[in-house]
Write a protein that holds these residues in place. Structure first.
Motif, short mmCIF file in Angstrom:
data_model
loop_
_atom_site.label_atom_id
_atom_site.label_comp_id
_atom_site.label_asym_id
_atom_site.label_seq_id
_atom_site.Cartn_x
_atom_site.Cartn_y
_atom_site.Cartn_z
N ARG A 155 -5.12 -46.28 95.78
CA ARG A 155 -3.86 -47.04 95.76
C ARG A 155 -3.28 -47.12 97.16
O ARG A 155 -3.26 -46.13 97.91
CB ARG A 155 -2.86 -46.36 94.82
N ASP A 156 -2.76 -48.29 97.51
CA ASP A 156 -2.09 -48.45 98.80
C ASP A 156 -0.59 -48.27 98.69
O ASP A 156 0.08 -47.97 99.69
CB ASP A 156 -2.38 -49.83 99.39
N LYS A 157 -0.05 -48.44 97.49
CA LYS A 157 1.38 -48.34 97.31
C LYS A 157 1.68 -47.90 95.89
O LYS A 157 1.02 -48.33 94.94
CB LYS A 157 2.06 -49.70 97.59
N MET A 158 2.66 -47.04 95.73
CA MET A 158 3.06 -46.55 94.41
C MET A 158 4.58 -46.48 94.36
O MET A 158 5.23 -46.05 95.32
CB MET A 158 2.49 -45.14 94.13
N CYS A 159 5.13 -46.91 93.23
CA CYS A 159 6.56 -46.80 92.98
C CYS A 159 6.72 -45.95 91.72
O CYS A 159 6.24 -46.33 90.64
CB CYS A 159 7.20 -48.17 92.82
N ILE A 160 7.36 -44.82 91.83
CA ILE A 160 7.40 -43.82 90.76
C ILE A 160 8.85 -43.54 90.41
O ILE A 160 9.71 -43.35 91.28
CB ILE A 160 6.69 -42.52 91.19
N THR A 161 9.11 -43.51 89.10
CA THR A 161 10.41 -43.10 88.57
C THR A 161 10.20 -41.84 87.74
O THR A 161 9.36 -41.83 86.83
CB THR A 161 11.03 -44.20 87.71
N LYS A 162 10.94 -40.78 88.04
CA LYS A 162 10.68 -39.47 87.45
C LYS A 162 11.98 -38.77 87.09
O LYS A 162 12.95 -38.79 87.87
CB LYS A 162 9.89 -38.62 88.45
N ARG A 163 12.02 -38.16 85.89
CA ARG A 163 13.14 -37.32 85.49
C ARG A 163 12.97 -35.94 86.10
O ARG A 163 11.87 -35.38 86.13
CB ARG A 163 13.18 -37.18 83.98
N MET A 164 14.07 -35.38 86.58
CA MET A 164 14.05 -34.07 87.19
C MET A 164 14.68 -33.06 86.23
O MET A 164 15.72 -33.33 85.62
CB MET A 164 14.79 -34.07 88.53
#
Length: 993
Positions: A155-164
């Motif tokens: 992958r060249d780019k990743m957009c991640i949304t994560k609960r902490m």
């Protein structure tokens, strides 16, 4: 006054160079990983400042102070709150392999109102606070782990949304719902250096291995917080040894709501002390049936007991990248060794060390990526570790040994380096089992690959249009045909076809609509015959019985070569088209019906027919011998009388001598010697007779005679003095039997041929000796497990037969004749659901008995086509009556009004009557066929005649008297001589009319 320099000294000092040359240091080109924080949303709180820190592989990537947003606040512009980067070298393969075992760790801590102007370094210090309020500070820290392995690979780019989640789980009153936890959004991008293109390609094609240690059960002592629990294993790694050591740190007590079959694994390498917040994204979910339980451990007993104090939970994993070289090394290593695992527990006063051997051979199968194992724990032993896994002990073992109060120990001689010894003397001890009870402790482990080590081979599909084009092109000119395959000495096409006829008779044809129209469409063209009837199934059976297929799966070329060597020529119909049909001698109808009855385990009816035959032909020794063979399943004394009568009429027949010798051998081995000597004297070139004689003398422990017999056997083979007696072991022949024929082709171990013949003569003891000798000479094979299971089945040991069958299926894959035998054993144990499942897995059955047992499990349309094909290939009264039952079922359960007035149902009854007539043509004493005609024919005189014939054949009409002759209550499905209501199994419940 200064002392001046001498001229020569001054000139030397001026001309002496004062320059130091530095060595050039090679700096490899780096790739740059950039991380940007896009938003940090806290839904249930007002916007405030947070100190955020991101680390990866013990390297600080980002530390900053950011401001959160509320639940309803909309981000108008994509503003970067914080950013950081990391340089890495993709050519450092060992380090890249370790990257797969580490996540991106993110910590966020809220700041007080007076701390908003702190710098990044001050914000970082908040996470390192060592004051007395560290517990209170940690409770406010939110954490999460992010798997960023794809960014290093493809992958060249990743957009991640994560609960902490909170680092320390708060009390129930202070817990938040999942929607109110902080929501982090980050963006990762990588700038790849063009100089690293080669390394990028290798990483993109890399595989990875993931090993998850779920839990250990039935440990020797209950879980104790004062103990230190640790585990270790190996993982493939790009270094000199091709592997590296990984440790699973502290095991913990099983939580109240923990489910061992469905959980989120932890990142073990980052979980220290009580930090158990670091959960992975992938959830493991499986059933106990999915576990590979090679040692038959009662897993249900321990796994579902959540209050078991002897359970230790790890629930964590390690993973590592595998480049092409690592894949090759792992392939070769798993073929020779098992995978090591160690479990240690120690306290201040005592400690225990265990090891387990993980059998990962199934990962070598094509398309296999996941295996879940139940592995028993053994006491630590360096010698056993080296023999099974090819390595030394992973961790330093406890020297205190497995000694607990109340353990039973037996003195033995000290055999080497082992921690089982609990004393310093020269005498060691056999320690107690590793579990808390009499059983061993065990672990549950999952091993998963991203890509299979061997890809599943899917043959390309050839459409009908392509076949037609090939046929037209090949049929334009008449080319001379020759057989020039490997090992094929005869170039004559007709001779090749003749030699292949016997091996091709057992190839199933039903289910192929093309074969039904074979004679009408393809009987004039040799090329069409070859394409339509290519015998690939026979080739696969040959490979499966003569070679260890796993040895040839490493190369597509080798596997293709094996198939070409084993490829049978053509089918029986091909021989009929090219060579012509030989008109065999027509069998006596009574003899043919008797053989059919014995073949389908209808022993009472077969005995009745054989008795009728010997009454008609009292001087026929072959009839008396077949009657004796049939009676071996009923009463061996009666069988002995019949075979004695046969040997009086013809004392030279090899089968009679062999049968008589085996019967006498059961009671007096020494008295049977005269028959085996006569067998060798009268038939000196019969190879199977020499093998049976060798087994006889080996069983009597006369090994010198046995070795001399084998020497003469090999000498005869070398000179070509081999006489193959013409007694086929197939349908319509004397040696045909009910089980699916074990494929025994030329070139296999001769003991297999002898064992198969002895089993057909019910000489089970000598057959077991031959099978044992075959195992010692040729090793394990599918034929070995099939013959061993048949020995147990014919002795009546159904459970032992099932054990051998399942072990053979587990080692050599799904084989139809083994599945059909397993189904027959389950049917014998009245496990009809299990028998149905085995018949579905078997797919194509060859034996008529197996086909008739599997018919009730098929859907009506397929059952009818299978019966029609069976009647075409192997016509018998049983198949005709099964087809008549199918027509009667449609006649009695039809729709559309009264059953007697519906035209379709009337035609169904007419067809059923026609089937009964065909059955009577093959067996005049088929009582059920007469009974069916008595219900269907219209003139009263015919009905009465059919009824009288049914009663004469043993069919009982009243419910009080259903039994026919002796042992009729033991009849199975589709017997032609007894009433259908007699069978009470589920398979026949819908056939009662």
């Amino acid at each position: 006054m200064k002392k001046g320099k001498i001229r020569s000294e001054a000139s030397i000092s001026i001309t002496k160079p004062d320059i130091q040359f530095k060595e050039e240091v090679y700096i490899p080109p780096f790739d740059v990983l950039t991380i940007k924080v896009i938003s940090f949303r806290v839904p249930d709180e007002d916007p405030k400042h947070f100190a955020i820190k991101m680390t990866f592989y013990d390297q600080l990537l980002l530390t900053a102070i950011i401001k959160s947003i509320g639940s309803r606040e909309i981000i108008k512009e994509q503003k970067i709150l914080a950013s950081g980067d990391m340089n890495y070298d993709p050519s450092d393969y060992e380090k890249m392999c370790l990257f797969a075992d580490c996540p991106l760790v993110v910590n966020a801590q809220p700041l007080k109102s007076g701390e908003t102007n702190l710098s990044g370094e001050s914000g970082d210090k908040l996470f390192l606070n060592k004051s007395s309020s560290i517990v209170t500070s940690c409770q406010n820290i939110s954490c999460c782990n992010i798997d960023i392995l794809p960014i290093f690979l493809y992958r060249d780019k990743m957009c991640i949304t994560k609960r902490m989640e909170p680092m320390i789980e708060p009390s129930i009153l202070h817990q938040k719902s999942w929607d109110n936890l902080p929501l982090l959004t980050i963006e990762l991008s990588v700038m790849r250096n063009p100089l690293n293109t080669h390394h990028h390609k290798l990483l993109k094609e890399a595989n990875y291995m993931k090993l998850t240690l779920i839990a250990s059960y039935n440990m020797i002592v209950p879980y104790n917080d004062e103990y230190v629990y640790s585990a270790a294993s190996k993982m493939p790694l790009h270094n000199e040894t091709n592997c590296g050591l990984v440790t699973f740190n502290q095991g913990y007590r099983i939580p109240k709501k923990y489910r061992c079959m469905s959980f989120y694994p932890k990142w073990e390498s980052l979980r220290l002390s009580d930090n158990i917040f670091t959960k992975g994204d992938e959830k493991i979910h499986f059933n106990i049936e999915d576990l590979q339980n090679y040692h038959d451990i009662d897993v249900n007993r321990y796994v579902h007991n959540r209050t078991d104090p002897y359970t230790t939970v790890w629930g964590s994993f390690h993973r590592t990248l595998m480049l092409k070289d690592s894949n090759t090394w792992l392939w070769r290593h798993l073929r020779q060794y098992k995978w090591p695992l160690e479990v240690h527990m120690y306290g201040e006063q005592d400690g225990y060390s265990f090891m387990a051997f993980l059998d990962l051979f199934q990962l070598l199968y094509p398309g296999e990526t996941t295996i879940r194992l139940v592995a028993p724990l053994q006491w630590i032993n360096s010698q056993a570790m080296m023999e099974n896994c090819g390595c030394d002990l992973l961790l330093r073992s406890n020297k205190k040994g497995p000694s607990t109060p109340g353990s039973t120990q037996k003195p033995i001689k000290n055999t080497g380096d082992s921690t089982q010894a609990s004393t310093n003397t020269d005498v060691g001890y056999i320690a107690r089992p590793t579990g808390s009870n009499e059983n061993s402790a065990f672990v549950i482990v999952e091993v998963k690959l991203d890509k299979p080590l061997k890809k599943a081979v899917i043959p390309p599909q050839i459409t009908n249009a392509e076949i037609e084009e090939m046929l037209k092109e090949m049929e334009r000119g008449a080319n001379k045909r020759e057989c020039t395959g490997r090992g094929q000495l005869d170039r004559d096409w007709h001779a090749t076809v003749r030699s292949a006829v016997n091996s091709l008779r057992k190839v199933p044809h039903y289910g192929m609509t093309e074969f039904c129209n074979f004679n009408r469409q393809f009987s004039k063209t040799r090329t069409r015959v070859e394409l339509t009837t290519s015998c690939w199934q026979d080739a696969a059976v040959y490979v499966n019985n003569n070679f260890v297929v796993q040895d040839f799966l490493s190369s597509d070329e080798l596997y293709e070569e094996m198939l070409m060597m084993a490829h049978a020529c053509l089918m029986k119909t091909t021989c009929d088209v090219l060579v012509g049909i030989d008109n065999p001698h027509e069998l006596d109808p009574v003899l043919r019906a008797a053989r059919h009855a014995r073949y389908l385990q209808d022993i009472p009816h077969a005995t009745e027919l054989y008795l009728q035959l010997v009454v008609q032909r009292p001087r026929d020794a072959d009839c008396w011998r077949e009657l004796g063979t049939c009676l071996l399943d009923v009463d061996r004394d009666w069988a002995n009388v019949c075979i004695s009568k046969s040997i009086e009429l013809n004392p030279r027949h090899p089968l009679t001598l062999l049968s008589k010798g085996c019967i006498v051998f059961e009671k007096d081995p020494e008295a049977a010697e005269i028959f085996f000597v006569a067998l060798l004297s009268l038939h000196p070139f019969w190879s199977t007779g020499w093998i049976v004689a060798n087994a006889y003398y080996s069983e009597r422990e006369l090994f010198n005679l046995a070795d001399e017999i084998m020497m003469y056997f090999k000498k005869n083979q070398t000179k070509g003095y081999v006489d193959i007696l013409g007694y086929p072991r197939s349908w319509n022949n004397e040696l045909g039997d009910w089980w699916d024929y074990t494929p025994l082709l030329p070139g296999m171990c001769p003991y297999y041929h002898a064992a198969d013949l002895l089993l057909r003569l019910r000489a089970i003891t000598l057959a077991e000796v031959c099978v044992a000798r075959a195992l010692s000479e040729a090793g394990e094979s599918a034929a070995y497990f099939h013959l061993v299971a048949l020995c147990c089945r014919l002795r009546g040991h159904i459970d032992e037969a099932l054990c051998h069958i399942r072990q053979g299926i587990q080692k050599f894959g799904e084989i139809s004749y083994m599945r059909s035998l397993e189904a027959e054993c389950l049917h014998k144990n009245k496990d009809y659901d299990g028998a149905n499942a085995c018949f579905e897995k078997a797919g194509t059955c060859v034996s008529a008995y197996s086909i008739l047992l599997a018919i009730p499990n098929c859907d009506p349309q397929r059952a009818r086509s299978v019966l029609v094909d069976l009647i075409r290939r192997e016509p018998n009264a049983y198949a005709w009556m099964a087809l008549a039952d199918d027509w009667m079922k449609r006649a009695t359960t039809g729709e559309g009004g009264d059953a007697d007035t519906t035209d379709g149902q009337k035609s169904a009854k007419t067809c059923a009557a026609a089937c009964a007539v065909q059955a009577l043509k093959l067996d005049r004493r088929a009582g059920r066929a007469w009974a069916l005609l008595a219900k269907l024919v219209t003139p009263s005189a015919r009905r009465q005649h059919c009824r009288d014939m049914a009663i004469a054949c043993g069919y009982q009409w009243t419910d009080e008297c259903r039994e026919m002759g002796y042992h009729s209550q033991q009849s199975l499905c589709y017997k032609v001589s007894t009433s259908l209501q007699e069978c009470q199994c589920k398979l026949c419940s819908h056939l009662i009319f």
